[in-house]
Design a protein around this motif. Structure first.
Motif, short mmCIF file in Angstrom:
data_model
loop_
_atom_site.label_atom_id
_atom_site.label_comp_id
_atom_site.label_asym_id
_atom_site.label_seq_id
_atom_site.Cartn_x
_atom_site.Cartn_y
_atom_site.Cartn_z
N THR A 1 0.84 -1.21 0.00
CA THR A 1 0.00 0.00 0.00
C THR A 1 0.87 1.25 0.00
O THR A 1 0.63 2.20 -0.76
CB THR A 1 -0.93 0.00 1.23
N TRP A 2 1.89 1.27 0.84
CA TRP A 2 2.77 2.44 0.91
C TRP A 2 3.56 2.62 -0.38
O TRP A 2 3.85 3.76 -0.77
CB TRP A 2 3.71 2.31 2.11
N ARG A 3 3.89 1.53 -1.06
CA ARG A 3 4.55 1.64 -2.38
C ARG A 3 3.63 2.34 -3.37
O ARG A 3 4.06 3.22 -4.13
CB ARG A 3 4.91 0.26 -2.92
N GLU A 4 2.37 1.95 -3.37
CA GLU A 4 1.40 2.55 -4.29
C GLU A 4 1.19 4.03 -3.97
O GLU A 4 1.07 4.86 -4.88
CB GLU A 4 0.07 1.81 -4.21
N GLN A 5 1.16 4.36 -2.69
CA GLN A 5 0.93 5.74 -2.28
C GLN A 5 2.12 6.65 -2.58
O GLN A 5 1.94 7.82 -2.93
CB GLN A 5 0.62 5.80 -0.78
N SER A 6 3.32 6.12 -2.44
CA SER A 6 4.52 6.96 -2.50
C SER A 6 5.34 6.82 -3.78
O SER A 6 6.13 7.72 -4.11
CB SER A 6 5.43 6.63 -1.31
N GLY A 7 5.20 5.69 -4.47
CA GLY A 7 6.06 5.42 -5.61
C GLY A 7 7.48 5.09 -5.22
O GLY A 7 8.38 5.05 -6.07
N ARG A 8 7.70 4.82 -3.94
CA ARG A 8 9.04 4.50 -3.45
C ARG A 8 9.27 2.99 -3.41
O ARG A 8 8.33 2.20 -3.45
CB ARG A 8 9.25 5.09 -2.05
N SER A 9 10.53 2.61 -3.31
CA SER A 9 10.90 1.21 -3.20
C SER A 9 10.68 0.70 -1.78
O SER A 9 10.55 1.49 -0.83
CB SER A 9 12.38 1.03 -3.57
N LEU A 10 10.66 -0.62 -1.63
CA LEU A 10 10.60 -1.21 -0.29
C LEU A 10 11.78 -0.73 0.55
O LEU A 10 11.65 -0.48 1.76
CB LEU A 10 10.63 -2.74 -0.37
N THR A 11 12.93 -0.64 -0.07
CA THR A 11 14.15 -0.23 0.63
C THR A 11 13.99 1.17 1.21
O THR A 11 14.30 1.41 2.39
CB THR A 11 15.35 -0.27 -0.33
N GLU A 12 13.50 2.10 0.41
CA GLU A 12 13.31 3.47 0.88
C GLU A 12 12.25 3.53 1.98
O GLU A 12 12.44 4.21 3.00
CB GLU A 12 12.90 4.37 -0.28
N ILE A 13 11.14 2.84 1.75
CA ILE A 13 10.06 2.84 2.74
C ILE A 13 10.56 2.30 4.07
O ILE A 13 10.29 2.86 5.14
CB ILE A 13 8.86 2.03 2.23
N SER A 14 11.32 1.21 4.01
CA SER A 14 11.85 0.60 5.22
C SER A 14 12.71 1.59 6.00
O SER A 14 12.59 1.71 7.22
CB SER A 14 12.68 -0.64 4.83
N ARG A 15 13.57 2.32 5.31
CA ARG A 15 14.45 3.28 5.98
C ARG A 15 13.64 4.44 6.57
O ARG A 15 13.94 4.92 7.66
CB ARG A 15 15.50 3.81 5.00
N ILE A 16 12.63 4.90 5.85
CA ILE A 16 11.81 6.00 6.37
C ILE A 16 11.03 5.56 7.60
O ILE A 16 10.93 6.30 8.59
CB ILE A 16 10.88 6.54 5.26
N LEU A 17 10.49 4.35 7.57
CA LEU A 17 9.81 3.83 8.76
C LEU A 17 10.76 3.81 9.95
O LEU A 17 10.39 4.17 11.07
CB LEU A 17 9.28 2.42 8.51
N ALA A 18 11.99 3.38 9.70
CA ALA A 18 12.96 3.24 10.79
C ALA A 18 13.28 4.57 11.45
O ALA A 18 13.47 4.63 12.67
CB ALA A 18 14.24 2.58 10.27
N VAL A 19 13.36 5.64 10.67
CA VAL A 19 13.73 6.93 11.25
C VAL A 19 12.52 7.74 11.69
O VAL A 19 12.67 8.85 12.21
CB VAL A 19 14.59 7.78 10.28
N SER A 20 11.32 7.18 11.52
CA SER A 20 10.11 7.90 11.91
C SER A 20 9.74 7.67 13.36
O SER A 20 8.78 8.26 13.87
CB SER A 20 8.93 7.47 11.02
N ILE A 21 10.50 6.82 14.05
CA ILE A 21 10.14 6.42 15.41
C ILE A 21 11.40 6.01 16.16
O ILE A 21 12.40 5.64 15.54
CB ILE A 21 9.12 5.25 15.38
N ASP A 22 11.35 6.09 17.47
CA ASP A 22 12.50 5.66 18.28
C ASP A 22 12.63 4.14 18.24
O ASP A 22 11.64 3.43 18.15
CB ASP A 22 12.33 6.12 19.73
#
Length: 221
Positions: free
Chosen positions: A200-221
């Motif tokens: 779902t997040w890929r469809e919303q953002s057009g980003r790769s799994l790799t990018e999404i994974s990194r953004i999730l990681a830095v969005s929270i402690d």
């Protein structure tokens, strides 16, 4: 579950936009993965296996010795290792002398040989795997490979440049905050829920799994 842009803004609020962008990794193209020699996949599998539960810097510093000891990780030669070879390798000071992990080199050489025979090359197989079923690839590595379950398989795919997510504690924390899972996903149901969220997040953002994974990681402690 939040829209991906909301999660991105949480990451920006924590790290600043430049900080978020600097944290991103980009996967290789399918063509680049398809062109990777089979021996490089075996080398990366082996490095991730030996780094698991061990000091990564030590393995990295010893890596030229690994390349020499395993003859450049030629999958044909490694698949044919016999008892005399294992006796030599467990005494070889150029590598980490861990018997079961050394045995995994042979077992994964056989696995990759089978994959190459079925698909033309290991690179062709990995390049052709559908991103929307990444968890299926993790399951395959665990079932057909040796010592490639859990984070080891995830890091192998990431370091190979294959589009991937890593279920680090930070990523799991974000998934829990979004109500996708209640703990680190281990069941088939939870893994499917995680895959669906990433799709779902890929469809919303057009980003790769790799990018999404990194953004999730830095969005929270």
């Amino acid at each position: 579950m939040r829209n991906f842009d909301e999660i991105y803004q949480l990451a920006v609020a924590r790290k600043g936009e430049a900080g978020v962008l600097e944290s991103l990794l980009h996967p290789k193209s399918q063509a680049e993965i398809a062109e990777m020699p089979d021996d490089r996949f075996l080398a990366l599998m082996t490095k991730c296996i030996f780094q698991s539960g061990f000091n990564w810097k030590v393995v990295e510093a010893m890596w030229p010795g690994f390349e020499a000891a395993f003859k450049g990780f030629d999958i044909g030669r490694c698949a044919m290792l016999h008892d005399e070879d294992f006796g030599r390798l467990v005494s070889d000071v150029r590598i980490v002398r861990h018997g079961p992990k050394i045995r995994a080199v042979q077992e994964n050489a056989v696995f990759l040989s089978d994959i190459a025979r079925e698909h033309g090359s290991a690179g062709a197989f990995f390049a052709g795997w559908p991103t929307e079923n990444y968890v299926g690839l993790l399951d395959l590595l665990q079932k057909r490979g040796s010592r490639l379950g859990g984070n080891t398989g995830q890091y192998f795919l990431r370091f190979s440049g294959i589009d991937s997510f890593i279920l680090s504690q930070s990523v799991v924390n974000r998934l829990m905050a979004e109500g996708i899972v209640t703990k680190a996903p281990t069941s088939a149901k939870d893994k499917a829920a995680v895959q669906a969220a990433f799709n779902t997040w890929r469809e919303q953002s057009g980003r790769s799994l790799t990018e999404i994974s990194r953004i999730l990681a830095v969005s929270i402690d």
